[in-house]
Design an enzyme around this catalytic site. Structure first.
Site, PDB file in Angstrom:
ATOM      1  N   LYS A   1      13.664  21.051  37.608  1.00 14.98           N
ATOM      2  CA  LYS A   1      13.156  22.283  38.225  1.00 14.98           C
ATOM      3  C   LYS A   1      14.266  23.329  38.319  1.00 14.98           C
ATOM      4  CE  LYS A   1       9.711  19.590  40.713  1.00 14.98           C
ATOM      5  NZ  LYS A   1       9.203  19.017  41.967  1.00 14.98           N
TER       6      LYS A   1
ATOM      7  N   GLN B   1      11.297  18.115  47.963  1.00 17.92           N
ATOM      8  CA  GLN B   1      10.860  17.105  47.005  1.00 17.92           C
ATOM      9  C   GLN B   1      10.293  15.888  47.738  1.00 17.92           C
ATOM     10  OE1 GLN B   1      10.734  17.527  43.711  1.00 17.92           O
ATOM     11  NE2 GLN B   1      10.024  15.467  43.256  1.00 17.92           N
TER      12      GLN B   1
ATOM     13  N   ASP C   1       4.709  24.896  46.357  1.00 16.84           N
ATOM     14  CA  ASP C   1       4.019  23.670  45.928  1.00 16.84           C
ATOM     15  C   ASP C   1       2.515  23.751  46.207  1.00 16.84           C
ATOM     16  OD1 ASP C   1       5.654  21.649  44.737  1.00 16.84           O
ATOM     17  OD2 ASP C   1       6.661  21.330  46.655  1.00 16.84           O
TER      18      ASP C   1
HETATM   19  N1  GUN Z   1       6.911  14.783  44.075  1.00 15.13           N
HETATM   20  C1  GUN Z   1       6.131  14.522  43.005  1.00 15.13           C
HETATM   21  N2  GUN Z   1       5.551  15.660  42.557  1.00 15.13           N
HETATM   22  C2  GUN Z   1       5.971  16.652  43.369  1.00 15.13           C
HETATM   23  C3  GUN Z   1       5.719  18.043  43.416  1.00 15.13           C
HETATM   24  O1  GUN Z   1       4.955  18.617  42.618  1.00 15.13           O
HETATM   25  N3  GUN Z   1       6.352  18.723  44.397  1.00 15.13           N
HETATM   26  C4  GUN Z   1       7.171  18.116  45.299  1.00 15.13           C
HETATM   27  N4  GUN Z   1       7.739  18.880  46.235  1.00 15.13           N
HETATM   28  N5  GUN Z   1       7.430  16.839  45.281  1.00 15.13           N
HETATM   29  C5  GUN Z   1       6.825  16.106  44.318  1.00 15.13           C
END
Ligand code: GUN
Length: 279
Positions: free
Chosen positions: A49, A93, A116
């Site tokens: 990311k 995350q 998100d």
């Molecule tokens: N863990 C797995 N997928 C995601 C996501 O799309 N966002 C976040 N913040 N954590 C994750």
């Protein structure tokens, strides 16, 4: 043989659009990325990311916290980021270490920085069809279906998995596009019976080999959201790709399918947040 949906190529296109839009803003968009603990998969995802942000002209602010971080400490950081004008989006995350409540932490993120789309405010806006942000993975799947001109209206859509991150919002977006949606989960009796009816089958369970060829209708579109590891440690999805590909009309590979699109849609949400903040 099925058409392979190229998530990597579409993600590159989306990211270049985001980069072009971001460059027009008076200030660089900013994403705060919070990672608690040392989960190896999460470390890989977060690094990806941050790379995407750099490609899109988005500033990223990394916050690596130890696994022993208390909920109060994490909430204090989230509140500080809520008030930081350089930060347009906040990504915590998941999963968090077991002693931390994901719900409490998500609820603490300012809804206008919830890139998100996990906060109840944004989930509600999305479900009623008046979204601020779109949930990244389901939005990525919808973008792939649209790019390959796959019709949704009136089609039988079956979603395997009912997580808050993927299954539930996926069902909501497909419903908004006039799909007829069935959600299957760990308590579904005879999941295969439902899967076999699907014109569009989306699997988001996280179990290698879950979707076998006998569960797929001839000509179905098969979307594999999962990121699993096989016995040899290689990345794979839920779908037995080699066996299912000959039956499907379109199919997403793992890797190179949904994963890159999830990240591209995150970039789009950060741009949306930045545009809101700089309007
Ligand atoms: N863990 C797995 N997928 C995601 C996501 O799309 N966002 C976040 N913040 N954590 C994750």
């Amino acid at each position: 043989m099925a058409i392979r949906i190229d998530g990597k190529a579409l993600a590159a296109k989306v990211k270049s659009q985001v980069a072009a839009e971001a460059a027009k803003l008076p200030r660089k968009p900013g994403l705060a990325v919070v990672l608690v603990g040392e989960d190896p998969a999460s470390q890989v995802y977060v690094a990806g990311k941050e790379r995407d942000c750099a490609e899109c002209g988005i500033e990223s602010f990394g916050h690596r916290l130890g696994a022993e971080t208390t909920e109060d400490e994490l909430l204090a950081l989230v509140r500080r980021l809520n008030g930081d004008p350089r930060v347009d989006g906040i990504l915590v995350q998941l999963p968090l270490p077991g002693h931390l409540s994901e719900e409490t932490v998500i609820n603490a993120i300012a809804p206008d920085k919830d890139v998100d789309c996990f906060h109840p405010f944004n989930v509600g806006r999305m479900v009623i069809g008046d979204p601020v942000f779109l949930p990244c993975t389901p939005a990525g799947v919808m973008a792939m279906l649209d790019e390959y001109e796959i019709p949704i209206r009136g089609k039988r859509c079956v979603v395997l998995g009912r997580s808050n991150i993927v299954g539930k919002p996926m069902a909501a977006l497909l419903t908004q596009r006039d799909g007829t949606v069935t959600v299957c989960h760990s308590r579904t009796e005879d999941m295969a019976q439902y899967a076999r009816e699907a014109d569009i089958l989306v699997s988001a369970v996280g179990r290698t080999g879950l979707v076998t060829a006998d569960m797929v209708k001839e000509g179905a579109v098969v979307v594999d959201v999962a990121m699993n590891r096989d016995g040899d440690g290689r990345l794979c999805g839920d779908v037995d790709f080699a066996a299912v590909e000959p039956k499907a009309s379109c199919i997403t590979p793992v890797p190179g399918g949904v994963g890159p699109m999830t990240r591209a849609c995150l970039m789009r949400n950060i741009l949306t947040a930045a545009a809101l903040h700089q309007a």
